[in-house]
Write a protein that holds these residues in place. Sequence first.
Motif, PDB file in Angstrom:
ATOM      1  N   ALA A 286       0.827  -1.210   0.000  1.00 18.46           N
ATOM      2  CA  ALA A 286       0.000   0.000   0.000  1.00 18.46           C
ATOM      3  C   ALA A 286       0.861   1.259   0.000  1.00 18.46           C
ATOM      4  CB  ALA A 286      -0.939  -0.005   1.202  1.00 18.46           C
ATOM      5  N   LYS A 287       1.991   1.234   0.703  1.00 20.43           N
ATOM      6  CA  LYS A 287       2.885   2.398   0.747  1.00 20.43           C
ATOM      7  C   LYS A 287       3.458   2.719  -0.626  1.00 20.43           C
ATOM      8  CE  LYS A 287       4.386   1.758   5.515  1.00 20.43           C
ATOM      9  NZ  LYS A 287       5.513   1.333   6.376  1.00 20.43           N
TER      10      LYS A 287
ATOM     11  N   HIS B 210      -1.499   5.753  -1.230  1.00 19.70           N
ATOM     12  CA  HIS B 210      -1.267   5.142   0.071  1.00 19.70           C
ATOM     13  C   HIS B 210      -2.576   4.721   0.750  1.00 19.70           C
ATOM     14  CE1 HIS B 210       2.856   6.492  -0.311  1.00 19.70           C
ATOM     15  NE2 HIS B 210       2.411   7.708  -0.544  1.00 19.70           N
ATOM     16  N   PRO B 211      -3.289   3.731   0.185  1.00 17.30           N
ATOM     17  CA  PRO B 211      -4.590   3.347   0.747  1.00 17.30           C
ATOM     18  C   PRO B 211      -4.466   2.708   2.131  1.00 17.30           C
ATOM     19  CG  PRO B 211      -3.897   1.761  -0.889  1.00 17.30           C
ATOM     20  CD  PRO B 211      -2.901   2.886  -0.937  1.00 17.30           C
ATOM     21  N   ALA B 212      -5.561   2.767   2.876  1.00 13.82           N
ATOM     22  CA  ALA B 212      -5.632   2.112   4.177  1.00 13.82           C
ATOM     23  C   ALA B 212      -5.626   0.595   3.971  1.00 13.82           C
ATOM     24  CB  ALA B 212      -6.905   2.543   4.899  1.00 13.82           C
TER      25      ALA B 212
ATOM     26  N   ALA C 203      -6.532  -1.491   0.618  1.00 21.80           N
ATOM     27  CA  ALA C 203      -5.444  -2.220  -0.029  1.00 21.80           C
ATOM     28  C   ALA C 203      -5.817  -3.690  -0.224  1.00 21.80           C
ATOM     29  CB  ALA C 203      -4.171  -2.091   0.800  1.00 21.80           C
ATOM     30  N   ILE C 204      -6.432  -4.280   0.800  1.00 22.96           N
ATOM     31  CA  ILE C 204      -6.848  -5.680   0.685  1.00 22.96           C
ATOM     32  C   ILE C 204      -7.881  -5.832  -0.424  1.00 22.96           C
ATOM     33  CG2 ILE C 204      -8.093  -7.544   1.869  1.00 22.96           C
ATOM     34  CD1 ILE C 204      -6.740  -6.560   4.464  1.00 22.96           C
ATOM     35  N   ARG C 205      -8.850  -4.928  -0.483  1.00 16.80           N
ATOM     36  CA  ARG C 205      -9.883  -4.996  -1.518  1.00 16.80           C
ATOM     37  C   ARG C 205      -9.250  -4.903  -2.904  1.00 16.80           C
ATOM     38  NH1 ARG C 205     -12.135  -1.298  -4.404  1.00 16.80           N
ATOM     39  NH2 ARG C 205     -11.605   0.438  -3.056  1.00 16.80           N
TER      40      ARG C 205
ATOM     41  N   GLY D  43      -6.382  -9.997  -7.965  1.00 20.29           N
ATOM     42  CA  GLY D  43      -6.327 -11.454  -8.030  1.00 20.29           C
ATOM     43  C   GLY D  43      -7.480 -12.046  -8.812  1.00 20.29           C
ATOM     44  N   LEU D  44      -8.660 -11.456  -8.663  1.00 23.53           N
ATOM     45  CA  LEU D  44      -9.830 -11.986  -9.362  1.00 23.53           C
ATOM     46  C   LEU D  44      -9.820 -11.672 -10.852  1.00 23.53           C
ATOM     47  CD1 LEU D  44     -12.600 -11.199  -6.726  1.00 23.53           C
ATOM     48  CD2 LEU D  44     -11.651 -13.441  -7.306  1.00 23.53           C
ATOM     49  N   THR D  45      -9.167 -10.586 -11.241  1.00 17.61           N
ATOM     50  CA  THR D  45      -9.146 -10.214 -12.655  1.00 17.61           C
ATOM     51  C   THR D  45      -7.924 -10.760 -13.380  1.00 17.61           C
ATOM     52  OG1 THR D  45      -8.062  -8.108 -12.175  1.00 17.61           O
ATOM     53  CG2 THR D  45     -10.471  -8.109 -12.281  1.00 17.61           C
ATOM     54  N   ALA D  46      -6.924 -11.238 -12.637  1.00 15.93           N
ATOM     55  CA  ALA D  46      -5.711 -11.766 -13.262  1.00 15.93           C
ATOM     56  C   ALA D  46      -6.010 -13.085 -13.952  1.00 15.93           C
ATOM     57  CB  ALA D  46      -4.621 -11.954 -12.219  1.00 15.93           C
TER      58      ALA D  46
END
Length: 103
Positions: free
Chosen positions: A13-14, A19-21, A25-27, A33-36
């Motif tokens: 995230a950094k 710099h998302p929380a 970042a997890i989302r 991962g789902l679109t890869a």
Amino acid sequence: MTEEFQSEIKNWAKKQPDHPALAVAIRRLVELGLTAKAKWSPVKEDEKPRKDTKGRARELAGDTLDEMTDTTATPEDQAGRKRRLIRGPEEFQNVRRDRPNRK
């Protein structure tokens, strides 16, 4: 979720411009991962895993070489190059375990 895993996500995230929380970042990582496009497919429950590892290795090597082929070469040249690459250098052919020594 372990502290170590959270730390890896926070480090990722950094490096992002905004710099998302942690939750954001997890989302984003889940969405990535789902679109890869997967390069492998897991063994299905009703399908037995392959036992022919030599054949599978040969198949994967052939597929990889097919992706890298010189499209300007003739099909005969492409096939010859592929054969030479899979067979390996002459210096190593006598030490290969999957083939009898040829002297």
